[in-house]
Design an enzyme around this catalytic site. Structure first.
Site, PDB file in Angstrom:
ATOM      1  CB  ILE A  66      -0.766   0.241   0.618  1.00  0.00           C
ATOM      2  CG1 ILE A  66      -2.086  -0.957   1.164  1.00  0.00           C
ATOM      3  CG2 ILE A  66      -2.031   1.305   0.980  1.00  0.00           C
ATOM      4  CD1 ILE A  66      -2.349  -1.284   0.459  1.00  0.00           C
ATOM      5  CE  LYS A  67       2.959   4.260  -5.644  1.00  0.00           C
ATOM      6  NZ  LYS A  67       3.821   4.942  -6.438  1.00  0.00           N
ATOM      7  CB  ILE A  68       0.958   5.698   2.302  1.00  0.00           C
ATOM      8  CG1 ILE A  68       0.072   4.596   3.237  1.00  0.00           C
ATOM      9  CG2 ILE A  68       0.057   7.087   3.554  1.00  0.00           C
ATOM     10  CD1 ILE A  68      -0.364   4.037   4.164  1.00  0.00           C
TER      11      ILE A  68
END
Length: 322
Positions: A135-137
């Site tokens: 999950i890219k944040i």
């Protein structure tokens, strides 16, 4: 006489090679271990024939489920397309697919956590386990705090838009799975200031990634360092040996066409397992405030990602209305 291996082949022996694209055919051809996506790459991917069925299916879903709240329908279709592209890519790569949480949630910890959980559930419904995704944040303080909680839940995160040591160390202290320092955008800032480096070893983006990599290894941090945002093959070669490198298809093609020795530039060395000092929100903020480049690039990076997401949503809205 046997031809010498390409620089890409040599790089694969030193670093995990990741493709920064949603281009199905390019990934099939270049065979990276992982791939990273963002709304712009998803939008580009949807123009490719391989995704035509996915696009039509999700637009049909949107038309069937579209009620009075058109915005909610468009947002949901954008999420479904993003996950749909990720599902197809996950079948191509042996490793992970990075999927980006909405950039307009970058300063909202709880909303970021909720969207990440939703994405993981959507992948699971489509047969993709969470150990196949990241999950890219965006690496704001709120984003890092979201990642801290998600990691405790077994959801691995890729913290992106890393420009500053405080960001990197805060991610390591939060036990984030992976960080993406942006080599090219750091260089862009200094070139725009009239400070073009004399050599690749003085490239400020290269220097930053080397510094973070060495700091993590010296401290025994398990957080993966993945160099990103490259402007040239020279920058990539200067970071050979970094844990992972995410590279656009055009630069992967150039590396595949080039020969000659590619020496290791980064090595874990002897880690001393020193603890990473906890960083609180005040020290994080002061670390960024003291760094005009990081401040500017983090803000502009979030803004660019948000605009890209809005462009994807506008494309969907136009197609639903058509």
């Amino acid at each position: 006489m046997t031809a010498s291996p390409s620089k890409l082949a040599q790089l694969r022996e030193l670093s995990v090679v990741v493709a920064d694209t949603g281009d199905y055919d390019a990934i099939k051809r270049l065979q990276p271990v992982d791939c990273t996506t963002n709304p712009t790459l998803v939008k580009k991917a949807l123009d490719l024939p391989v995704y035509a069925d996915l696009l039509e299916r999700e637009l049909a879903w949107g038309r069937a489920h579209g009620g009075d709240d058109r915005t909610t329908t468009v947002d949901e279709v954008a999420d479904r397309l993003t996950i749909g592209v990720g599902v197809k890519l996950s079948a191509l790569v042996p490793g992970r697919v990075s999927t980006e949480v909405d950039a307009d949630l970058a300063h909202d910890t709880q909303a970021t956590i909720a969207k990440a959980r939703k994405f993981v559930a959507m992948y699971a419904e489509r047969g993709v386990p969470k150990d196949k995704i990241l999950i890219k944040i965006a690496a704001t303080w709120e984003g890092i705090e979201a990642a801290r909680q998600l990691q405790l839940e077994g959801i691995d995160c890729n913290l992106t838009l890393i420009f500053n040591r405080a960001q990197a160390l805060a991610c390591a202290e939060a036990n984030v799975f992976l960080i993406s320092p942006f080599v090219g955008r750091i260089l862009d800032y200094y070139v725009a200031q009239g400070q073009t480096p004399a050599s690749i070893d003085e490239d400020p983006g290269v220097v930053f990634v080397r510094t973070v990599y060495n700091a993590f290894k010296q401290r025994g941090s398990s957080t993966v360092v993945m160099g990103a945002s490259f402007r040239s093959t020279a920058q990539i070669e200067a970071l050979a040996g970094c844990d992972r490198l995410t590279i656009s298809p055009d630069l992967l093609e150039k590396l595949d066409a080039e020969h000659g020795e590619l020496p290791r530039k980064l090595s874990p060395g002897n880690a001393n397992n020193a603890q990473i000092t906890p960083i609180d929100s005040d020290s994080f903020a002061s670390g960024l405030a003291a760094d005009p480049m990081a401040t500017e690039k983090l803000v502009s990076g979030i803004d660019t990602f948000a605009k890209d997401l809005h462009a994807l949503r506008k494309t969907i809205a136009d197609k639903l209305a058509g």
